[in-house]
Design a protein around this motif. Structure first.
Motif, PDB file in Angstrom:
ATOM      1  N   LEU A  90      -5.017   3.177  -1.622  1.00 52.55           N
ATOM      2  CA  LEU A  90      -4.612   4.505  -1.146  1.00 52.55           C
ATOM      3  C   LEU A  90      -5.107   4.654   0.280  1.00 52.55           C
ATOM      4  N   ARG A  91      -4.176   4.653   1.229  1.00 55.40           N
ATOM      5  CA  ARG A  91      -4.558   4.751   2.640  1.00 55.40           C
ATOM      6  C   ARG A  91      -3.827   5.918   3.287  1.00 55.40           C
ATOM      7  N   GLU A 139      -1.066   9.257  -7.653  1.00 55.50           N
ATOM      8  CA  GLU A 139      -2.438   8.861  -7.359  1.00 55.50           C
ATOM      9  C   GLU A 139      -3.262   8.885  -8.640  1.00 55.50           C
ATOM     10  N   GLU A 176       5.891   4.604   0.849  1.00 57.51           N
ATOM     11  CA  GLU A 176       6.510   5.780   1.461  1.00 57.51           C
ATOM     12  C   GLU A 176       7.671   5.382   2.356  1.00 57.51           C
ATOM     13  N   ARG A 181      -4.863   0.499   6.438  1.00 58.08           N
ATOM     14  CA  ARG A 181      -3.634   0.385   5.645  1.00 58.08           C
ATOM     15  C   ARG A 181      -2.767  -0.761   6.143  1.00 58.08           C
ATOM     16  N   VAL A 238      -6.655   5.069  -6.200  1.00 60.68           N
ATOM     17  CA  VAL A 238      -5.496   4.233  -5.863  1.00 60.68           C
ATOM     18  C   VAL A 238      -4.223   5.067  -5.835  1.00 60.68           C
ATOM     19  N   ALA A 239      -3.196   4.502  -5.205  1.00 59.89           N
ATOM     20  CA  ALA A 239      -1.834   5.000  -5.365  1.00 59.89           C
ATOM     21  C   ALA A 239      -1.143   4.066  -6.349  1.00 59.89           C
ATOM     22  N   TRP A 240      -0.182   4.585  -7.074  1.00 61.48           N
ATOM     23  CA  TRP A 240       0.557   3.736  -7.994  1.00 61.48           C
ATOM     24  C   TRP A 240       2.010   4.156  -8.069  1.00 61.48           C
ATOM     25  N   ASN A 252       0.845  -1.197   0.000  1.00 62.61           N
ATOM     26  CA  ASN A 252       0.000   0.000   0.000  1.00 62.61           C
ATOM     27  C   ASN A 252       0.878   1.243   0.000  1.00 62.61           C
ATOM     28  N   SER A 253       0.240   2.399  -0.025  1.00 62.09           N
ATOM     29  CA  SER A 253       0.986   3.646  -0.182  1.00 62.09           C
ATOM     30  C   SER A 253       1.890   3.934   1.010  1.00 62.09           C
ATOM     31  N   ARG A 254       1.511   3.491   2.204  1.00 60.81           N
ATOM     32  CA  ARG A 254       2.351   3.726   3.376  1.00 60.81           C
ATOM     33  C   ARG A 254       3.646   2.911   3.274  1.00 60.81           C
TER      34      ARG A 254
END
Length: 368
Positions: A357-358, A245, A236, A365, A276-278, A231-233
């Motif tokens: 996307l969280r 996004e 990161e 997430r 979503v994140a990508w 996921n996005s976290r």
């Protein structure tokens, strides 16, 4: 094999479920205060979880649940565990040899035999000639080798390493990497490494678990983790630069604030019209000197050259998205890249990885 499933809320939250095979090096990474060291201390018996299970080589070290509380909990001395602390924790009034002898007192009664076994471990660490030196007469790297010899002297079933390379210089660190690699082959026990250095985890680990706020977010081999974060976290935390996004709908990915639409493989896990994140890995990006139907116009904002490697920061004209691209200095010259000029970015849709996307404060997430 080491099997860990832990849950606790106070004083330090921890939700962790991992396995580590004999001969495997499993790295725990995450920001400061995320629970990495707490996890090691709990495995070693220095902390207690509220519920869960710790099992090593078929032996139950700890078990607890919400109904019965703690039903099994071996003491730290009863757990066959080698622990290398970040600060080494050598006894300053004892020689290197005497430090390594300490864990042998309960298993080897004869003094001469204890010293012989301790000397063998110092020899394996490449510092046998330093046996009679005091800790303050040793360099940081030498102290660490003494501490590692002491951790292994009792022939533990697992080895726990808490940021063991953070206090030594780069040349010393490389030598210690080599020593650890040789030990892995000969010891054939699970090794858990806590590190804040992602490059180190990528270099040494067979698998990595990313921890945030005490929760294990994802466990995967390094290549999978860096190319396909859950996921996005996670993306990161592992430092993926090119994360964006968009909206995903049945194989079509729309880039926010852009008319660009990418064809992305649909595995049926994301509902239609989902935000979503990508991310796009380095291998999915390329730069071109001339436009085409597959390229995106972008302005070169910055070029940072480090030896033969250059990092180029670009800004798309449509949507004003920042993109980082790494290349050789020769490639920068070939494309005639200059700050302020227009270049043409191509993104390979087949290499795009989409994920939920969280926001950071959304507990979902942790599991999605």
């Amino acid at each position: 094999m080491l099997k860990i499933k832990l849950s606790q809320n106070i004083p330090n939250p921890l939700q962790l479920n991992i396995e580590c095979m004999p001969g495997e090096l499993h790295a725990l990474v995450g920001p400061s205060g995320s629970g990495k060291t707490t996890a090691l201390r709990t495995i070693a018996g220095l902390n207690h979880a509220e519920s869960g299970k710790i099992e090593c080589d078929g032996e139950l070290w700890f078990e607890a649940n919400d109904v019965s509380g703690i039903t099994t909990s071996l003491s730290p001395a009863e757990r066959s565990c080698g622990f290398l602390f970040q600060q080494y924790a050598l006894f300053p009034h004892l020689t290197a040899l005497e430090n390594v002898c300490i864990p042998l007192y309960n298993s080897v009664a004869n003094l001469a035999e204890r010293k012989a076994q301790a000397q063998q471990w110092l020899d394996r660490m490449g510092i046998g000639e330093l046996a009679e030196r005091m800790p303050n007469q040793l360099s940081g790297g030498q102290q660490q080798r003494v501490a590692l010899a002491r951790a292994l002297a009792r022939s533990p079933k697992i080895l726990l390493l808490d940021e063991p390379f953070s206090a030594v210089d780069a040349p010393t660190r490389q030598g210690l990497y080599k020593t650890l690699a040789e030990l892995r082959k000969n010891l054939n026990i699970p090794i858990l490494l806590v590190t804040h250095d992602l490059r180190e985890a990528d270099l040494l680990a067979d698998r990595i678990t990313v921890i945030d706020q005490g929760v294990g977010l994802q466990t995967a081999p390094p290549q999978v983790l860096f190319e396909k974060p859950r996921n996005s976290r996670v993306a990161e935390l592992v430092g993926i630069s090119n994360m964006f996004e968009g909206v995903f709908n049945a194989g079509k990915l729309t880039w926010n604030e852009s008319s660009r639409v990418f064809n992305v493989a649909d595995k049926g896990k994301i509902p239609p019209n989902t935000a979503v994140a990508w991310v796009i890995p380095a291998g999915g990006l390329s730069l071109h000197a001339a436009p085409s139907s597959e390229t995106i116009e972008a302005t070169v904002e910055q070029i940072s050259t480090l030896g033969q490697v250059a990092v180029i920061q670009l800004r798309t004209l449509e949507g004003s998205h920042a993109i980082l691209w790494e290349a050789s200095a020769a490639e920068v010259k070939r494309l005639a890249l200059e700050v302020g000029k227009i270049s043409y970015v191509q993104i390979d849709g087949n290499k795009i990885h989409i994920m939920p996307l969280r926001p950071i404060n959304d507990p979902r997430r942790f599991t999605n």
